[in-house]
Design an enzyme around this catalytic site. Structure first.
Site, mmCIF file in Angstrom:
data_model
loop_
_atom_site.group_PDB
_atom_site.id
_atom_site.type_symbol
_atom_site.label_atom_id
_atom_site.label_comp_id
_atom_site.label_asym_id
_atom_site.label_seq_id
_atom_site.Cartn_x
_atom_site.Cartn_y
_atom_site.Cartn_z
ATOM 1 N N MET A 178 0.853 -1.194 0.000
ATOM 2 C CA MET A 178 0.000 0.000 0.000
ATOM 3 C C MET A 178 0.890 1.246 0.000
ATOM 4 S SD MET A 178 -3.418 -0.986 2.074
ATOM 5 C CE MET A 178 -2.822 -0.701 3.714
ATOM 6 N N LEU A 193 6.679 2.994 1.488
ATOM 7 C CA LEU A 193 7.626 1.874 1.547
ATOM 8 C C LEU A 193 8.755 2.149 2.530
ATOM 9 C CD1 LEU A 193 7.794 1.081 -2.279
ATOM 10 C CD2 LEU A 193 6.260 0.128 -0.538
ATOM 11 N N GLY A 206 11.253 -2.747 5.552
ATOM 12 C CA GLY A 206 10.543 -4.031 5.513
ATOM 13 C C GLY A 206 10.128 -4.370 4.078
ATOM 14 N N HIS A 207 9.612 -3.363 3.350
ATOM 15 C CA HIS A 207 9.229 -3.602 1.955
ATOM 16 C C HIS A 207 10.460 -3.909 1.102
ATOM 17 C CE1 HIS A 207 5.745 -0.972 3.257
ATOM 18 N NE2 HIS A 207 5.125 -2.009 2.752
HETATM 19 O O1 PAF Z 1 -0.151 -5.852 3.603
HETATM 20 C C1 PAF Z 1 -0.560 -4.903 2.898
HETATM 21 O O2 PAF Z 1 0.133 -3.907 2.675
HETATM 22 C C2 PAF Z 1 -1.954 -5.001 2.274
HETATM 23 O O3 PAF Z 1 -2.848 -5.634 3.120
HETATM 24 C C3 PAF Z 1 -1.929 -5.678 0.881
HETATM 25 C C4 PAF Z 1 -1.486 -7.128 0.958
HETATM 26 C C5 PAF Z 1 -1.005 -4.903 -0.055
HETATM 27 C C6 PAF Z 1 -3.336 -5.678 0.279
HETATM 28 O O4 PAF Z 1 -3.816 -4.377 0.136
#
Ligand code: PAF
Length: 309
Positions: free
Chosen positions: A30, A33, A36-37
């Site tokens: 979402m 970032l 972790g991302h």
């Molecule tokens: O974990 C997240 O950031 C959200 O729940 C996801 C998996 C991107 C779905 O919107």
């Protein structure tokens, strides 16, 4: 190589065609970032030739009184992160692009979507599974990477893939933590300095529970090896702690933090079966998730650690 940004279906098809042959990994996000991302993207690169990241703040998974409107949106910075991590395509659709105005059908997370986190966020997991399935259908990845930090989400996505025969392999990435133990989350940027001090009780509680379960390498809870922590006490022939004792150890830390300023307001603390999220029984063996959710100030935080009982 530059990252291609697609904001609609046609752009995504073109960008996907431009990737050429090879396996595709999807990292759904979402946005906002953080490190972790980045770890999800790095793991994705180990499992595929091309990485696609989706950036979409999914309205379906937010309740009416939740933080959809104020959820951090940092697209330019997100793009730089993706570029630095060698991501080939960023799919960033609008809500109008993702959902038909007369949308009728979605994925139901079933009974498992209504317990633990789902009991506090009705409909949340239906929204998560619906958008994840749509992203799978649009991007058509071979693998998709999700963080262990959202343990129930991860379990439900695995369940959906199994129940609905979705041809995508799911890979779990360990939780990334600050050196002081705070699990990384896009929502951490809501925390004031005082909130943050209180918020540290979450990882401290998990550490206390893990220690009660016989885990000696408590640095693991703070970030070094967050999953699959073996019960060292049992290995050493000591008496196993019961689920109630593990929970009591964690709860003591949370109760202390309930007296901080600002206080920690506990939503739940559970020792759960990682596949079903039902509370574990005394004779449970193998992995169990010690999971916690609490509010600190205006911010709701979740965290968990995987124990081996
Ligand atoms: O974990 C997240 O950031 C959200 O729940 C996801 C998996 C991107 C779905 O919107």
């Amino acid at each position: 190589m530059d990252v291609t940004v697609a904001t609609d279906r046609a752009g995504l098809v073109k960008a996907r065609d431009g990737l050429g042959p090879g396996r595709i990994a999807l990292v759904p996000t979402m946005g906002a970032l953080h490190e972790g991302h980045r770890s999800l993207m790095r793991l994705a690169r180990e499992h595929a030739d091309h990485v696609v990241v989706s950036v979409f703040v999914n309205p379906l998974q937010f309740g009416p009184n939740e933080d959809f409107a104020r959820y951090p949106r940092t697209f330019e910075a997100d793009l730089r992160v993706c570029e630095e991590e060698g991501v080939r395509v960023v799919f960033a659709p609008s809500a109008e692009e993702m959902y038909l105005p007369d949308r009728q059908v979605g994925v139901s997370a079933g009974g498992m979507g209504g317990v633990v986190e789902g009991a506090f966020r009705p409909g949340h997991f239906d929204g998560v599974l619906t958008v994840v399935l749509k992203l799978f259908n649009l991007v058509q990845p071979d693998v998709a990477v999700f963080g262990q930090k959202d343990a129930q989400q991860l379990a439900l996505i695995r369940r959906m893939v199994a129940d609905l025969d979705v041809p995508v392999s799911i890979i779990a990435a360990p939780t990334v933590r600050e050196p002081d133990g705070l699990a990384l989350s896009s929502r951490n940027r809501y925390l004031s300095e005082a909130d943050r001090r209180t918020a540290l009780a979450l990882s401290r509680a998990l550490r206390a529970g893990a220690a009660r379960a016989g885990m000696t390498d408590i640095a693991g809870v703070a970030g070094a090896a967050p999953t699959g922590m073996a019960g060292a006490a049992e290995a050493a022939g000591a008496v196993r702690a019961t689920p109630a004792e593990i929970l009591d150890a964690a709860r003591a830390v949370l109760e202390e933090a309930a007296r901080f300023d600002p206080p920690l307001l506990l939503d739940y603390l559970i020792l759960a079966d990682p596949a079903t999220f039902a509370p574990v029984s005394d004779d449970h063996r193998g992995e169990a998730i010690l999971a916690v959710a609490a509010k600190v100030g205006t911010t709701r935080l979740i965290d968990n650690v995987v124990l081996t009982l």
